[in-house]
Design a protein around this motif. Structure first.
Motif, short mmCIF file in Angstrom:
data_model
loop_
_atom_site.label_atom_id
_atom_site.label_comp_id
_atom_site.label_asym_id
_atom_site.label_seq_id
_atom_site.Cartn_x
_atom_site.Cartn_y
_atom_site.Cartn_z
N GLN A 107 0.82 -1.21 0.00
CA GLN A 107 0.00 0.00 0.00
C GLN A 107 0.85 1.26 0.00
N VAL A 108 2.10 1.12 0.42
CA VAL A 108 3.05 2.23 0.37
C VAL A 108 4.29 1.74 -0.38
N GLN A 109 4.67 2.47 -1.39
CA GLN A 109 5.83 2.11 -2.19
C GLN A 109 6.92 3.16 -1.98
N LEU A 110 8.15 2.67 -1.90
CA LEU A 110 9.31 3.53 -1.80
C LEU A 110 10.19 3.28 -3.02
N VAL A 111 10.55 4.33 -3.72
CA VAL A 111 11.38 4.20 -4.91
C VAL A 111 12.65 5.02 -4.72
N GLU A 112 13.79 4.33 -4.75
CA GLU A 112 15.08 4.97 -4.56
C GLU A 112 15.73 5.30 -5.91
N ARG A 117 24.26 11.58 -4.22
CA ARG A 117 23.04 11.94 -3.51
C ARG A 117 21.96 10.92 -3.84
N LEU A 118 21.46 10.28 -2.80
CA LEU A 118 20.37 9.32 -2.95
C LEU A 118 19.04 9.99 -2.65
N SER A 119 18.01 9.57 -3.38
CA SER A 119 16.66 10.06 -3.13
C SER A 119 15.72 8.87 -2.96
N CYS A 120 14.68 9.08 -2.18
CA CYS A 120 13.68 8.03 -1.97
C CYS A 120 12.32 8.70 -1.84
N ALA A 121 11.43 8.37 -2.76
CA ALA A 121 10.09 8.96 -2.76
C ALA A 121 9.06 7.92 -2.34
N ALA A 122 8.22 8.29 -1.40
CA ALA A 122 7.15 7.41 -0.92
C ALA A 122 5.84 7.79 -1.58
N ILE A 166 21.40 13.53 6.05
CA ILE A 166 20.04 13.10 5.69
C ILE A 166 19.11 14.30 5.79
N SER A 167 18.17 14.38 4.86
CA SER A 167 17.18 15.46 4.88
C SER A 167 15.89 14.91 4.28
N ARG A 168 14.82 15.66 4.46
CA ARG A 168 13.55 15.21 3.90
C ARG A 168 12.69 16.39 3.49
N ASP A 169 11.83 16.15 2.52
CA ASP A 169 10.84 17.12 2.06
C ASP A 169 9.49 16.50 2.39
N ASN A 170 8.87 16.97 3.46
CA ASN A 170 7.62 16.36 3.92
C ASN A 170 6.50 16.55 2.90
N ALA A 171 6.52 17.65 2.18
CA ALA A 171 5.47 17.91 1.19
C ALA A 171 5.54 16.90 0.04
N LYS A 172 6.74 16.40 -0.23
CA LYS A 172 6.93 15.46 -1.33
C LYS A 172 7.10 14.02 -0.84
N ASN A 173 7.01 13.82 0.47
CA ASN A 173 7.22 12.47 1.04
C ASN A 173 8.53 11.86 0.54
N THR A 174 9.56 12.67 0.54
CA THR A 174 10.84 12.26 -0.02
C THR A 174 11.95 12.47 0.99
#
Length: 121
Positions: free
Chosen positions: A1-6, A19-24, A69-77
């Motif tokens: 139900q939740v996918q994470l793509v790196e 730089r690695l990214s991961c979007a949920a 490590i950092s995150r963008d809560n608006a983008k779930n990333t």
């Protein structure tokens, strides 16, 4: 139900950066912690860095001062900036996230498929 793509892995020389990214995506109501783990051949998976929804961070001693490590809560990333890379950083890097599903009553814990990081000259 939740996918994470790196994305963002690859081959880099010692001393280089990646730089690695991961979007949920999926049926997400909210995300609590997001983190990066890694697993080298013949070794157990280990925590590299984690970040809470409020921005608190935690790092493995082996990467302190080199990784951010950092995150963008608006983008779930979530992102992992890796500098001064060493051969011992070579591993498959996995993204992890936990939180609540839509409806706010069920929680989730998900893993990405992994991205290879190779540090070699």
């Amino acid at each position: 139900q939740v996918q994470l793509v790196e994305s963002g892995g690859g081959l880099v020389q010692p001393g280089g950066s990646l730089r690695l990214s991961c979007a949920a995506s999926g049926s997400i109501f909210s995300i609590n912690a997001m983190g990066w783990y890694r697993q080298a051949p013949g070794k157990e998976r280990e925590l590299v860095a984690a970040i809470t929804s409020g921005g608190s961070t935690n790092y493995a001693d082996s990467v302190k001062g080199r990784f951010t490590i950092s995150r963008d809560n608006a983008k779930n990333t979530v992102y992992l900036q890796m500098n001064s890379l060493k051969p011992e950083d070579t591993a498959v890097y996995y993204c992890n996230a936990d939180g609540l599903l839509v409806g706010g009553l069920s929680d989730f814990g998900s893993w990405g498929q992994g991205t290879q990081v190779t540090v070699s000259s």
